[in-house]
Design a protein around this motif. Structure first.
Motif, PDB file in Angstrom:
ATOM      1  N   ASP A 175      23.320  35.833 -27.019  1.00 24.59           N
ATOM      2  CA  ASP A 175      22.269  36.432 -27.839  1.00 24.59           C
ATOM      3  C   ASP A 175      22.344  35.968 -29.294  1.00 24.59           C
ATOM      4  O   ASP A 175      21.327  35.827 -29.966  1.00 24.59           O
ATOM      5  CB  ASP A 175      22.357  37.963 -27.795  1.00 24.59           C
ATOM      6  N   ARG A 176      23.538  35.718 -29.773  1.00 25.72           N
ATOM      7  CA  ARG A 176      23.687  35.270 -31.165  1.00 25.72           C
ATOM      8  C   ARG A 176      23.484  33.772 -31.315  1.00 25.72           C
ATOM      9  O   ARG A 176      22.990  33.310 -32.342  1.00 25.72           O
ATOM     10  CB  ARG A 176      25.076  35.637 -31.686  1.00 25.72           C
ATOM     11  N   ILE A 177      23.861  32.989 -30.321  1.00 27.74           N
ATOM     12  CA  ILE A 177      23.817  31.529 -30.437  1.00 27.74           C
ATOM     13  C   ILE A 177      22.440  30.952 -30.109  1.00 27.74           C
ATOM     14  O   ILE A 177      22.004  29.996 -30.763  1.00 27.74           O
ATOM     15  CB  ILE A 177      24.894  30.892 -29.525  1.00 27.74           C
ATOM     16  N   ILE A 178      21.748  31.490 -29.123  1.00 29.50           N
ATOM     17  CA  ILE A 178      20.508  30.888 -28.628  1.00 29.50           C
ATOM     18  C   ILE A 178      19.457  30.685 -29.717  1.00 29.50           C
ATOM     19  O   ILE A 178      18.844  29.620 -29.779  1.00 29.50           O
ATOM     20  CB  ILE A 178      19.959  31.676 -27.422  1.00 29.50           C
ATOM     21  N   PRO A 179      19.184  31.638 -30.613  1.00 27.40           N
ATOM     22  CA  PRO A 179      18.179  31.361 -31.656  1.00 27.40           C
ATOM     23  C   PRO A 179      18.535  30.154 -32.522  1.00 27.40           C
ATOM     24  O   PRO A 179      17.658  29.367 -32.895  1.00 27.40           O
ATOM     25  CB  PRO A 179      18.153  32.642 -32.484  1.00 27.40           C
ATOM     26  N   HIS A 180      19.821  29.956 -32.817  1.00 28.98           N
ATOM     27  CA  HIS A 180      20.228  28.806 -33.628  1.00 28.98           C
ATOM     28  C   HIS A 180      20.075  27.504 -32.851  1.00 28.98           C
ATOM     29  O   HIS A 180      19.659  26.481 -33.400  1.00 28.98           O
ATOM     30  CB  HIS A 180      21.679  28.972 -34.093  1.00 28.98           C
ATOM     31  N   ILE A 181      20.425  27.533 -31.575  1.00 27.66           N
ATOM     32  CA  ILE A 181      20.286  26.338 -30.736  1.00 27.66           C
ATOM     33  C   ILE A 181      18.811  25.983 -30.578  1.00 27.66           C
ATOM     34  O   ILE A 181      18.435  24.811 -30.645  1.00 27.66           O
ATOM     35  CB  ILE A 181      20.955  26.557 -29.360  1.00 27.66           C
ATOM     36  N   GLU A 182      17.979  26.975 -30.391  1.00 26.71           N
ATOM     37  CA  GLU A 182      16.545  26.733 -30.247  1.00 26.71           C
ATOM     38  C   GLU A 182      15.969  26.108 -31.515  1.00 26.71           C
ATOM     39  O   GLU A 182      15.202  25.147 -31.456  1.00 26.71           O
ATOM     40  CB  GLU A 182      15.838  28.037 -29.931  1.00 26.71           C
ATOM     41  N   ASP A 183      16.348  26.630 -32.653  1.00 33.41           N
ATOM     42  CA  ASP A 183      15.877  26.080 -33.926  1.00 33.41           C
ATOM     43  C   ASP A 183      16.346  24.644 -34.107  1.00 33.41           C
ATOM     44  O   ASP A 183      15.574  23.767 -34.506  1.00 33.41           O
ATOM     45  CB  ASP A 183      16.372  26.959 -35.076  1.00 33.41           C
ATOM     46  N   HIS A 238      13.989  20.926 -34.134  1.00 33.81           N
ATOM     47  CA  HIS A 238      13.983  20.028 -35.281  1.00 33.81           C
ATOM     48  C   HIS A 238      14.824  18.772 -35.060  1.00 33.81           C
ATOM     49  O   HIS A 238      15.019  17.986 -35.989  1.00 33.81           O
ATOM     50  CB  HIS A 238      14.484  20.775 -36.532  1.00 33.81           C
ATOM     51  N   SER A 239      15.315  18.561 -33.856  1.00 35.01           N
ATOM     52  CA  SER A 239      16.159  17.395 -33.600  1.00 35.01           C
ATOM     53  C   SER A 239      15.342  16.242 -33.022  1.00 35.01           C
ATOM     54  O   SER A 239      14.255  16.434 -32.483  1.00 35.01           O
ATOM     55  CB  SER A 239      17.283  17.758 -32.624  1.00 35.01           C
ATOM     56  N   ARG A 240      15.896  15.049 -33.126  1.00 33.38           N
ATOM     57  CA  ARG A 240      15.251  13.873 -32.543  1.00 33.38           C
ATOM     58  C   ARG A 240      15.332  13.913 -31.021  1.00 33.38           C
ATOM     59  O   ARG A 240      14.405  13.498 -30.351  1.00 33.38           O
ATOM     60  CB  ARG A 240      15.914  12.601 -33.060  1.00 33.38           C
ATOM     61  N   VAL A 241      16.433  14.405 -30.494  1.00 37.02           N
ATOM     62  CA  VAL A 241      16.572  14.497 -29.038  1.00 37.02           C
ATOM     63  C   VAL A 241      15.491  15.412 -28.471  1.00 37.02           C
ATOM     64  O   VAL A 241      14.864  15.091 -27.446  1.00 37.02           O
ATOM     65  CB  VAL A 241      17.986  15.018 -28.646  1.00 37.02           C
ATOM     66  N   GLY A 242      15.248  16.512 -29.134  1.00 37.97           N
ATOM     67  CA  GLY A 242      14.214  17.432 -28.678  1.00 37.97           C
ATOM     68  C   GLY A 242      12.842  16.785 -28.690  1.00 37.97           C
ATOM     69  O   GLY A 242      12.061  16.956 -27.746  1.00 37.97           O
ATOM     70  N   SER A 243      12.514  16.042 -29.730  1.00 34.08           N
ATOM     71  CA  SER A 243      11.202  15.395 -29.799  1.00 34.08           C
ATOM     72  C   SER A 243      11.083  14.280 -28.760  1.00 34.08           C
ATOM     73  O   SER A 243      10.022  14.092 -28.169  1.00 34.08           O
ATOM     74  CB  SER A 243      10.933  14.860 -31.207  1.00 34.08           C
ATOM     75  N   VAL A 244      12.185  13.541 -28.497  1.00 33.28           N
ATOM     76  CA  VAL A 244      12.161  12.488 -27.470  1.00 33.28           C
ATOM     77  C   VAL A 244      11.949  13.112 -26.086  1.00 33.28           C
ATOM     78  O   VAL A 244      11.141  12.635 -25.289  1.00 33.28           O
ATOM     79  CB  VAL A 244      13.462  11.648 -27.516  1.00 33.28           C
ATOM     80  N   VAL A 245      12.681  14.170 -25.808  1.00 35.56           N
ATOM     81  CA  VAL A 245      12.534  14.842 -24.511  1.00 35.56           C
ATOM     82  C   VAL A 245      11.115  15.373 -24.360  1.00 35.56           C
ATOM     83  O   VAL A 245      10.522  15.283 -23.277  1.00 35.56           O
ATOM     84  CB  VAL A 245      13.581  15.976 -24.370  1.00 35.56           C
ATOM     85  N   LYS A 246      10.545  15.885 -25.417  1.00 32.55           N
ATOM     86  CA  LYS A 246       9.183  16.401 -25.363  1.00 32.55           C
ATOM     87  C   LYS A 246       8.196  15.286 -25.044  1.00 32.55           C
ATOM     88  O   LYS A 246       7.318  15.441 -24.202  1.00 32.55           O
ATOM     89  CB  LYS A 246       8.827  17.056 -26.703  1.00 32.55           C
TER      90      LYS A 246
END
Length: 149
Positions: free
Chosen positions: A78-86, A90-98
């Motif tokens: 519950d404490r970690i997931i919001p930070h990981i999601e954020d 904003h990461s390049r890996v996230g945009s590439v996967v998208k």
């Protein structure tokens, strides 16, 4: 006070008169009988019994957040997931996967939508159409007046 003297108040007198009238009425007796039978049928139905039954005392519900083994792990998530999601957004890996997912969607998933299997699955899983409501007949003179306005 009125009972001792034998006199009834006007409200009590009306109540007794209504009671005397309704006790001899066949219509009211029939309605009461039908109501009692309907109530009996409803109370004996499976749905009514299922909705009103007492919970099974052998069923135990455990909130895993309150356990010693799983609770700390859930609290950590519950404490970690919001930070990981954020970070992911904003990461390049996230945009590439998208982008990869969008291309796969266009190249692979959209053509699948044209197959018979897909159409069969959609027809089976789609909710039924709502019944058409009866349309009321509108006077033609009203509809022509609206068009001309």
């Amino acid at each position: 006070m009125s009972e001792e003297s034998g006199l009834l108040s006007p409200i009590e007198a009306v109540g007794e008169k209504i009671s005397a009238i309704t006790d001899g009425s066949r219509v009211i007796t029939t309605v009461r009988t039908l109501g009692a039978r309907t109530s009996g049928f409803v109370q004996e139905s499976y749905c009514y019994r299922w909705l009103t039954k007492e919970p099974d005392p052998e069923v135990i519900v455990i909130d895993l957040r309150e356990t010693y083994t799983v609770g700390p792990f859930i609290a950590l998530l519950d404490r970690i997931i919001p930070h990981i999601e954020d970070a992911w957004q904003h990461s390049r890996v996230g945009s590439v996967v998208k982008r990869v997912f969008e291309r796969l969607s266009e190249a692979v998933f959209d053509p699948l939508a044209e197959t018979r299997g897909y159409e069969l699955a959609v027809s089976v899983l789609a909710p039924p159409e709502p019944p058409e409501r009866e349309r009321t007949v509108v006077d033609d003179s009203e509809s022509t007046e609206r068009k001309q306005s």
